[in-house]
Write an enzyme that holds these catalytic residues in place. Structure first.
Site, PDB file in Angstrom:
ATOM      1  N   HIS A 140      -7.084 -21.135  10.342  1.00 49.22           N
ATOM      2  CA  HIS A 140      -8.474 -21.419   9.964  1.00 49.22           C
ATOM      3  C   HIS A 140      -9.113 -20.235   9.243  1.00 49.22           C
ATOM      4  O   HIS A 140      -9.731 -20.391   8.186  1.00 49.22           O
ATOM      5  CB  HIS A 140      -9.313 -21.761  11.195  1.00 49.22           C
ATOM      6  CG  HIS A 140     -10.781 -21.812  10.878  1.00 49.22           C
ATOM      7  ND1 HIS A 140     -11.389 -22.913  10.343  1.00 49.22           N
ATOM      8  CD2 HIS A 140     -11.749 -20.845  10.974  1.00 49.22           C
ATOM      9  CE1 HIS A 140     -12.673 -22.654  10.126  1.00 49.22           C
ATOM     10  NE2 HIS A 140     -12.913 -21.406  10.500  1.00 49.22           N
TER      11      HIS A 140
ATOM     12  N   ASP B  70      -2.204   8.547  -1.389  1.00 50.52           N
ATOM     13  CA  ASP B  70      -3.532   9.164  -1.360  1.00 50.52           C
ATOM     14  C   ASP B  70      -3.793   9.749   0.015  1.00 50.52           C
ATOM     15  O   ASP B  70      -3.081   9.458   0.978  1.00 50.52           O
ATOM     16  CB  ASP B  70      -4.610   8.140  -1.699  1.00 50.52           C
ATOM     17  CG  ASP B  70      -4.715   7.034  -0.644  1.00 50.52           C
ATOM     18  OD1 ASP B  70      -3.657   6.572  -0.180  1.00 50.52           O
ATOM     19  OD2 ASP B  70      -5.832   6.642  -0.276  1.00 50.52           O
TER      20      ASP B  70
ATOM     21  N   ASP C 259       0.841  -1.192   0.000  1.00 50.60           N
ATOM     22  CA  ASP C 259       0.000   0.000   0.000  1.00 50.60           C
ATOM     23  C   ASP C 259       0.881   1.248   0.000  1.00 50.60           C
ATOM     24  O   ASP C 259       2.102   1.166   0.051  1.00 50.60           O
ATOM     25  CB  ASP C 259      -0.968  -0.010   1.181  1.00 50.60           C
ATOM     26  CG  ASP C 259      -0.262  -0.015   2.522  1.00 50.60           C
ATOM     27  OD1 ASP C 259       0.942   0.298   2.583  1.00 50.60           O
ATOM     28  OD2 ASP C 259      -0.917  -0.335   3.529  1.00 50.60           O
ATOM     29  N   SER C 260       0.251   2.407  -0.067  1.00 50.13           N
ATOM     30  CA  SER C 260       1.010   3.649  -0.224  1.00 50.13           C
ATOM     31  C   SER C 260       1.464   4.258   1.094  1.00 50.13           C
ATOM     32  O   SER C 260       2.281   5.174   1.100  1.00 50.13           O
ATOM     33  CB  SER C 260       0.144   4.682  -0.951  1.00 50.13           C
ATOM     34  OG  SER C 260      -0.921   5.123  -0.117  1.00 50.13           O
ATOM     35  N   GLY C 261       0.913   3.771   2.203  1.00 45.04           N
ATOM     36  CA  GLY C 261       1.165   4.405   3.496  1.00 45.04           C
ATOM     37  C   GLY C 261       0.170   5.497   3.814  1.00 45.04           C
ATOM     38  O   GLY C 261       0.168   6.044   4.916  1.00 45.04           O
ATOM     39  N   GLY C 262      -0.707   5.813   2.854  1.00 50.34           N
ATOM     40  CA  GLY C 262      -1.672   6.890   3.065  1.00 50.34           C
ATOM     41  C   GLY C 262      -2.620   6.628   4.218  1.00 50.34           C
ATOM     42  O   GLY C 262      -2.920   7.532   4.995  1.00 50.34           O
TER      43      GLY C 262
ATOM     44  N   ASP D 206      -8.464  -6.877   1.024  1.00 43.12           N
ATOM     45  CA  ASP D 206      -7.529  -7.119   2.116  1.00 43.12           C
ATOM     46  C   ASP D 206      -8.169  -6.625   3.398  1.00 43.12           C
ATOM     47  O   ASP D 206      -8.990  -5.708   3.375  1.00 43.12           O
ATOM     48  CB  ASP D 206      -6.206  -6.372   1.899  1.00 43.12           C
ATOM     49  CG  ASP D 206      -6.317  -4.911   2.319  1.00 43.12           C
ATOM     50  OD1 ASP D 206      -5.838  -4.554   3.415  1.00 43.12           O
ATOM     51  OD2 ASP D 206      -6.914  -4.102   1.563  1.00 43.12           O
TER      52      ASP D 206
ATOM     53  N   CYS E  56      -9.270 -27.681  11.910  1.00 41.30           N
ATOM     54  CA  CYS E  56     -10.541 -28.392  11.886  1.00 41.30           C
ATOM     55  C   CYS E  56     -10.352 -29.889  11.645  1.00 41.30           C
ATOM     56  O   CYS E  56     -11.159 -30.710  12.094  1.00 41.30           O
ATOM     57  CB  CYS E  56     -11.452 -27.799  10.814  1.00 41.30           C
ATOM     58  SG  CYS E  56     -12.075 -26.150  11.242  1.00 41.30           S
TER      59      CYS E  56
ATOM     60  N   GLY F  24     -10.939   4.897   1.092  1.00 43.42           N
ATOM     61  CA  GLY F  24     -11.753   5.790   1.903  1.00 43.42           C
ATOM     62  C   GLY F  24     -13.059   5.218   2.379  1.00 43.42           C
ATOM     63  O   GLY F  24     -13.949   5.961   2.802  1.00 43.42           O
TER      64      GLY F  24
ATOM     65  N   CYS G   8      -8.887 -26.918   6.744  1.00 43.67           N
ATOM     66  CA  CYS G   8      -7.731 -26.397   7.472  1.00 43.67           C
ATOM     67  C   CYS G   8      -7.234 -27.406   8.514  1.00 43.67           C
ATOM     68  O   CYS G   8      -7.970 -28.280   8.970  1.00 43.67           O
ATOM     69  CB  CYS G   8      -8.048 -25.050   8.127  1.00 43.67           C
ATOM     70  SG  CYS G   8      -8.863 -25.152   9.729  1.00 43.67           S
TER      71      CYS G   8
ATOM     72  N   CYS H 223     -14.303 -28.312   6.878  1.00 48.22           N
ATOM     73  CA  CYS H 223     -13.244 -27.344   6.593  1.00 48.22           C
ATOM     74  C   CYS H 223     -11.924 -28.093   6.379  1.00 48.22           C
ATOM     75  O   CYS H 223     -11.594 -29.016   7.119  1.00 48.22           O
ATOM     76  CB  CYS H 223     -13.102 -26.348   7.734  1.00 48.22           C
ATOM     77  SG  CYS H 223     -11.721 -25.185   7.529  1.00 48.22           S
TER      78      CYS H 223
ATOM     79  N   GLN I   8     -10.823   8.276  -4.393  1.00 44.56           N
ATOM     80  CA  GLN I   8     -11.253   8.839  -3.125  1.00 44.56           C
ATOM     81  C   GLN I   8     -12.483   9.729  -3.349  1.00 44.56           C
ATOM     82  O   GLN I   8     -13.006   9.810  -4.448  1.00 44.56           O
ATOM     83  CB  GLN I   8     -10.118   9.626  -2.464  1.00 44.56           C
ATOM     84  CG  GLN I   8      -8.996   8.755  -1.914  1.00 44.56           C
ATOM     85  CD  GLN I   8      -9.393   8.002  -0.647  1.00 44.56           C
ATOM     86  OE1 GLN I   8     -10.491   8.167  -0.107  1.00 44.56           O
ATOM     87  NE2 GLN I   8      -8.489   7.154  -0.156  1.00 44.56           N
TER      88      GLN I   8
END
Length: 360
Positions: free
Chosen positions: A323, A129, A75-78, A254, A297, A204, A294, A292, A177
């Site tokens: 999980h 941004d 990411d940009s750090g914004g 994310d 489970c 945003g 994983c 599941c 934005q």
């Protein structure tokens, strides 16, 4: 499919958050082989402060440094600067902020953020941004929106004028934005698409606005973003929000929800959230979720997992993370399969027939 230098990414996709070059508590091999993650997210702000993008460049870039050989988005750090409102000052040139680690002063500009991400060697880079808070007055949202567009043009120019130090191509995404204001979002969409980024993020949102507003703005953006390029809804991560956003045409997601809430003892299942510390699981021999795939489970009961959390055993945090990331990965993968088969509406209805946003 999103094509990157380190592999193809089938969308829709959920990206586990690896803020400092690691997804907390998960080995890279487990992340790739068991969870089947295709891409992870790293944080430009945090990696710049520690250990430093220069060091990471010297050691071969973030892939070599971290041992993760699949795609990485940074990411940009914004957003981090947005969340550190007490420690930063913003103007049209960039952002001056104090480190949350030692109080030292630093400046991010659209150009320097491109340079940092070049040094990190991520597959997907984000333009700097400014994220306006919610709620805020229209004029405040407009200022942040206009500044973001100015920064986007400068970032795009810097990106085109530089190359990766590692000899592979990187992608550059712009960020839409404008808060919850449709006129600002439309203006942002117009300028960013004319700037011709490799993909586009919707930023945003998930900052306190009503869910209905989040979905309305998401739908507005996906309707007008180029159909042949990836659309990334930043920071949105409740399972029901992911499902509804996929229906609107979002490709990438994310969020720290599955990992952070997992470390607090919340497991996400097809039937909703399960809080493992609750007394009702003390003698429960069932797995967290039947069927599941994983490791947690397939091998352990709810009673054992509850014991791990109540005894403050690190294994409990690891198994919950494993999980939840498996659940999120499979959720996006199942949605993709339904889209390809032309059965998405039926799949979505089936998901909601079971899933409940409960607070057990």
């Amino acid at each position: 499919m999103l094509k990157t230098a380190h592999g193809l990414i089938p969308t829709p996709i959920f990206m586990p958050v690896g803020t400092l070059g690691t997804v907390k508590g998960v080995l890279q091999q487990v992340l790739a082989d068991d969870i089947k993650a295709k891409i992870i997210l790293g944080n430009t702000y945090h990696l710049y402060l520690r250990p430093g993008d220069g060091l990471i460049r010297e050691l071969g870039g973030l892939h070599a440094f971290s041992g993760w050989r699949r795609p990485i988005l940074t990411d940009s750090g914004g957003y981090q600067v947005f969340s550190l409102a007490e420690l930063r000052k913003i103007n049209d040139e960039g952002v001056r902020f104090q480190s949350h680690i030692d109080g030292s002063a630093h400046t991010f500009t659209p150009e320097s953020v491109v340079d940092i991400q070049r040094n990190l060697g991520s597959d997907v880079m984000m333009a700097l941004d400014e994220c306006a808070p919610y709620p805020c007055e229209y004029e405040e949202a407009k200022r942040a929106h206009e500044r973001t567009l100015g920064w986007a043009k400068r970032a795009a120019a810097r990106f085109r004028g530089t190359e990766s130090p590692f000899g592979f191509g990187q992608l550059h995404f712009g960020i839409v934005q404008g808060g919850v204001h449709e006129t600002l979002r439309m203006a942002s969409l117009e300028v960013l698409t004319e700037t011709e980024f490799d993909g586009y993020a919707i930023g945003g949102l998930a900052v306190g606005e009503p869910r209905s507003a989040m979905m309305e703005i998401t739908g507005l953006c996906t309707e007008h973003l180029p159909a042949g390029q990836a659309r990334y809804l930043m920071g949105v991560g409740k399972p029901e929000d992911i499902v509804d956003a996929i229906a609107l045409g979002v490709d990438m997601f994310d969020c720290v929800i599955p990992t952070r809430n997992g470390r607090n003892g919340t497991f996400y299942t097809r039937d909703g959230k399960l809080v493992i510390r609750n007394q009702c699981h003390r003698q429960d021999s069932d797995p967290v979720e039947d069927g599941c795939r994983c490791y947690a489970c397939r091998n352990f009961s709810r009673a054992y997992l509850r014991h791990l959390f109540n005894a403050d055993e690190i294994l409990g945090l690891q198994l919950a993370t494993l999980h939840n990331l498996t659940f999120y990965t499979d959720l996006a993968g199942s949605a993709r399969q339904a889209v390809l088969e032309g059965t998405f509406d039926r799949w979505k209805a089936s998901f909601y027939s079971r899933y409940r946003d409960n607070n057990e």
